[in-house]
Design a protein around this motif. Structure first.
Motif, PDB file in Angstrom:
ATOM      1  N   GLN A 133     -10.758  -7.502 -10.440  1.00 19.48           N
ATOM      2  CA  GLN A 133     -11.579  -7.541  -9.233  1.00 19.48           C
ATOM      3  C   GLN A 133     -11.167  -6.447  -8.257  1.00 19.48           C
ATOM      4  OE1 GLN A 133     -10.432 -11.827  -9.147  1.00 19.48           O
ATOM      5  NE2 GLN A 133     -12.376 -12.089  -8.058  1.00 19.48           N
ATOM      6  N   LEU A 134     -12.165  -5.870  -7.600  1.00 21.40           N
ATOM      7  CA  LEU A 134     -11.950  -4.881  -6.545  1.00 21.40           C
ATOM      8  C   LEU A 134     -12.296  -5.529  -5.219  1.00 21.40           C
ATOM      9  CD1 LEU A 134     -11.302  -1.887  -5.809  1.00 21.40           C
ATOM     10  CD2 LEU A 134     -13.776  -1.455  -5.975  1.00 21.40           C
ATOM     11  N   TRP A 135     -11.361  -5.448  -4.248  1.00 18.55           N
ATOM     12  CA  TRP A 135     -11.523  -6.133  -2.968  1.00 18.55           C
ATOM     13  C   TRP A 135     -11.510  -5.129  -1.819  1.00 18.55           C
ATOM     14  CZ3 TRP A 135     -11.895 -11.483  -3.392  1.00 18.55           C
ATOM     15  CH2 TRP A 135     -11.418 -12.050  -4.576  1.00 18.55           C
ATOM     16  N   ASP A 136     -12.260  -5.468  -0.755  1.00 20.60           N
ATOM     17  CA  ASP A 136     -12.128  -4.791   0.523  1.00 20.60           C
ATOM     18  C   ASP A 136     -10.920  -5.411   1.211  1.00 20.60           C
ATOM     19  OD1 ASP A 136     -12.336  -4.315   3.384  1.00 20.60           O
ATOM     20  OD2 ASP A 136     -14.365  -3.581   3.023  1.00 20.60           O
ATOM     21  N   ALA A 137      -9.860  -4.631   1.428  1.00 20.36           N
ATOM     22  CA  ALA A 137      -8.596  -5.177   1.917  1.00 20.36           C
ATOM     23  C   ALA A 137      -8.640  -5.582   3.389  1.00 20.36           C
ATOM     24  CB  ALA A 137      -7.471  -4.169   1.702  1.00 20.36           C
ATOM     25  N   LYS A 138      -9.670  -5.186   4.122  1.00 23.16           N
ATOM     26  CA  LYS A 138      -9.804  -5.587   5.519  1.00 23.16           C
ATOM     27  C   LYS A 138     -10.786  -6.737   5.674  1.00 23.16           C
ATOM     28  CE  LYS A 138     -10.743  -3.805  10.165  1.00 23.16           C
ATOM     29  NZ  LYS A 138     -11.135  -2.606  10.975  1.00 23.16           N
ATOM     30  N   ALA A 139     -11.963  -6.602   5.066  1.00 17.08           N
ATOM     31  CA  ALA A 139     -12.973  -7.654   5.167  1.00 17.08           C
ATOM     32  C   ALA A 139     -12.688  -8.808   4.210  1.00 17.08           C
ATOM     33  CB  ALA A 139     -14.358  -7.076   4.889  1.00 17.08           C
ATOM     34  N   LEU A 140     -11.777  -8.608   3.234  1.00 18.74           N
ATOM     35  CA  LEU A 140     -11.393  -9.640   2.264  1.00 18.74           C
ATOM     36  C   LEU A 140     -12.582 -10.111   1.451  1.00 18.74           C
ATOM     37  CD1 LEU A 140      -9.058 -11.636   4.677  1.00 18.74           C
ATOM     38  CD2 LEU A 140      -8.380  -9.926   2.996  1.00 18.74           C
ATOM     39  N   LYS A 141     -13.418  -9.162   1.075  1.00 10.39           N
ATOM     40  CA  LYS A 141     -14.601  -9.463   0.263  1.00 10.39           C
ATOM     41  C   LYS A 141     -14.483  -8.789  -1.093  1.00 10.39           C
ATOM     42  CE  LYS A 141     -17.894 -10.038   4.087  1.00 10.39           C
ATOM     43  NZ  LYS A 141     -19.166  -9.532   4.684  1.00 10.39           N
ATOM     44  N   SER A 182       0.844  -1.192   0.000  1.00 13.58           N
ATOM     45  CA  SER A 182       0.000   0.000   0.000  1.00 13.58           C
ATOM     46  C   SER A 182       0.884   1.248   0.000  1.00 13.58           C
ATOM     47  CB  SER A 182      -0.919  -0.002   1.225  1.00 13.58           C
ATOM     48  OG  SER A 182      -0.176  -0.002   2.425  1.00 13.58           O
ATOM     49  N   PRO A 183       0.391   2.361  -0.545  1.00 15.46           N
ATOM     50  CA  PRO A 183       1.199   3.586  -0.610  1.00 15.46           C
ATOM     51  C   PRO A 183       1.757   4.029   0.740  1.00 15.46           C
ATOM     52  CG  PRO A 183      -0.708   3.805  -2.033  1.00 15.46           C
ATOM     53  CD  PRO A 183      -0.880   2.517  -1.280  1.00 15.46           C
ATOM     54  N   SER A 233      -1.484  -8.772 -11.826  1.00 16.38           N
ATOM     55  CA  SER A 233      -1.263  -7.377 -11.439  1.00 16.38           C
ATOM     56  C   SER A 233      -2.078  -7.076 -10.188  1.00 16.38           C
ATOM     57  CB  SER A 233      -1.659  -6.423 -12.576  1.00 16.38           C
ATOM     58  OG  SER A 233      -2.981  -6.671 -13.010  1.00 16.38           O
ATOM     59  N   ALA A 234      -1.607  -6.101  -9.401  1.00 12.76           N
ATOM     60  CA  ALA A 234      -2.313  -5.727  -8.172  1.00 12.76           C
ATOM     61  C   ALA A 234      -1.897  -4.315  -7.764  1.00 12.76           C
ATOM     62  CB  ALA A 234      -2.001  -6.712  -7.049  1.00 12.76           C
ATOM     63  N   ARG A 235      -2.852  -3.589  -7.193  1.00 18.26           N
ATOM     64  CA  ARG A 235      -2.565  -2.225  -6.745  1.00 18.26           C
ATOM     65  C   ARG A 235      -3.493  -1.860  -5.586  1.00 18.26           C
ATOM     66  NH1 ARG A 235      -0.228   2.144  -9.411  1.00 18.26           N
ATOM     67  NH2 ARG A 235       0.949   0.464 -10.406  1.00 18.26           N
ATOM     68  N   PHE A 236      -2.920  -1.335  -4.500  1.00 21.30           N
ATOM     69  CA  PHE A 236      -3.720  -0.847  -3.383  1.00 21.30           C
ATOM     70  C   PHE A 236      -4.195   0.572  -3.668  1.00 21.30           C
ATOM     71  CE2 PHE A 236      -1.442  -4.130  -0.961  1.00 21.30           C
ATOM     72  CZ  PHE A 236      -2.450  -4.604  -0.124  1.00 21.30           C
ATOM     73  N   SER A 237      -5.341   0.933  -3.088  1.00 25.64           N
ATOM     74  CA  SER A 237      -5.803   2.324  -3.124  1.00 25.64           C
ATOM     75  C   SER A 237      -4.890   3.166  -2.244  1.00 25.64           C
ATOM     76  CB  SER A 237      -7.252   2.419  -2.637  1.00 25.64           C
ATOM     77  OG  SER A 237      -7.365   1.919  -1.309  1.00 25.64           O
ATOM     78  N   ASN A 238      -4.959   4.483  -2.385  1.00 26.65           N
ATOM     79  CA  ASN A 238      -4.078   5.373  -1.626  1.00 26.65           C
ATOM     80  C   ASN A 238      -4.241   5.223  -0.119  1.00 26.65           C
ATOM     81  OD1 ASN A 238      -2.727   6.527  -3.797  1.00 26.65           O
ATOM     82  ND2 ASN A 238      -4.248   8.148  -4.063  1.00 26.65           N
ATOM     83  N   ASP A 239      -5.463   4.923   0.339  1.00 24.30           N
ATOM     84  CA  ASP A 239      -5.681   4.756   1.778  1.00 24.30           C
ATOM     85  C   ASP A 239      -5.478   3.314   2.237  1.00 24.30           C
ATOM     86  OD1 ASP A 239      -7.935   3.470   0.786  1.00 24.30           O
ATOM     87  OD2 ASP A 239      -9.363   4.951   1.552  1.00 24.30           O
ATOM     88  N   GLY A 240      -5.153   2.408   1.319  1.00 19.62           N
ATOM     89  CA  GLY A 240      -4.886   1.022   1.671  1.00 19.62           C
ATOM     90  C   GLY A 240      -6.112   0.194   1.991  1.00 19.62           C
TER      91      GLY A 240
END
Length: 278
Positions: free
Chosen positions: A225-233, A161-162, A205-212
């Motif tokens: 795919q877009l994922w919730d990085a905390k809930a893993l959904k 993450s940034p 490929s993979a990239r985190f959003s600015n807020d992680g």
């Protein structure tokens, strides 16, 4: 930044949908761009082919420095202001290379080829992924290995993450994990289908959003795919189109990115298209 088999390297603008500069390493020849990266603020870009590296000014399009690569480059990322490049190399190492003055500043070692690398935006943390089945987190300043994360197959894609708080690693025929970089513990695994894992459909490929808080991934079969990085959904998914709908050809998603606008994303596919996703 695009590397194409039809016109070599080039810089494009996503707002005007046009090519700004042609970026090849030798005049009159198309370069086979293996890896490229932007500095976090976007002022510089680095391109690498099998043997050489060039640092570019993104505003003027001019080449600033030209170097012989220390070994075959597999992946790269740039520190702020384009001062250093983290290079993933075929010789089982990743190196911090001074792309303005030349020379290797620090080396980070694996037991096999380093396939994927990425830096936090401040250039203090780095993650490397290797065919030795590990992903490693490093302190760039000290060179210290902070954590080593084990997989059961070669690690093909990593991301951080940034802000450096979270990291991501995925191996072929194996799990995809989001890690807490402060503790080294797994936040959890992305819920992947067993059939996809068996076929080796790893994320390319993979990239985190600015807020992680979110993670954007692309795979080897046109899926984004877009994922919730905390809930893993999974929050959203897209399947990018084929180049020719009548042919059973697929395409790997070679790069993904969050747009400056909320709810918009970019994906580059190996069949020659850049997609704007909503």
């Amino acid at each position: 930044m695009i590397g194409s088999i039809t016109h070599g390297g080039s810089l494009w603008t996503t707002t005007k949908h046009e090519r700004k500069f042609d970026w090849n390493h030798k005049q009159g020849e198309y370069s086979n761009i293996i890896a490229s990266g932007f500095s976090p603020e976007g002022l510089f870009a680095l391109t690498a082919d099998h043997q050489t590296m060039v640092l570019w000014d993104t505003s003027t399009g001019k080449a600033l420095t030209f170097w012989t690569a220390p070994n075959e480059v597999m992946d790269l990322d740039l520190t702020p202001n384009g001062n250093y490049a983290l290079l993933g190399l075929e010789d089982y190492s990743a190196v911090l290379f001074d792309v303005k003055r030349g020379g290797i500043q620090r080396s980070f070692y694996h037991q096999d080829r380093v396939r994927s690398v990425e830096l936090s935006n401040n250039g203090e943390l780095a993650i490397t992924g290797s065919e030795d089945q590990t992903a490693k987190l490093w302190n760039i300043t000290s060179g210290e290995e902070l954590f080593s994360w084990q997989h059961t197959d070669e690690v093909v894609t990593v991301a951080i993450s940034p802000d450096g708080s979270r990291a991501f690693s995925v191996a072929k025929y194996d799990k995809a994990v989001i890690w807490d970089t402060a503790t080294g513990k797994a936040i959890g695994q992305l819920p992947l289908r067993a059939t996809a894992i068996k076929r080796g459909q790893a994320f390319t490929s993979a990239r985190f959003s600015n807020d992680g808080k979110q993670l954007l991934t692309g795979n080897s079969d046109r899926l984004v795919q877009l994922w919730d990085a905390k809930a893993l959904k999974e929050l959203k998914r897209w399947t990018v189109p084929k180049r020719d709908p009548w042919k059973p050809t697929s395409a790997a998603v070679t790069a993904v990115s969050f747009s400056g606008k909320k709810g918009q994303y970019y994906a580059v596919a190996s069949n020659g298209f850049l997609h704007l996703l909503q």
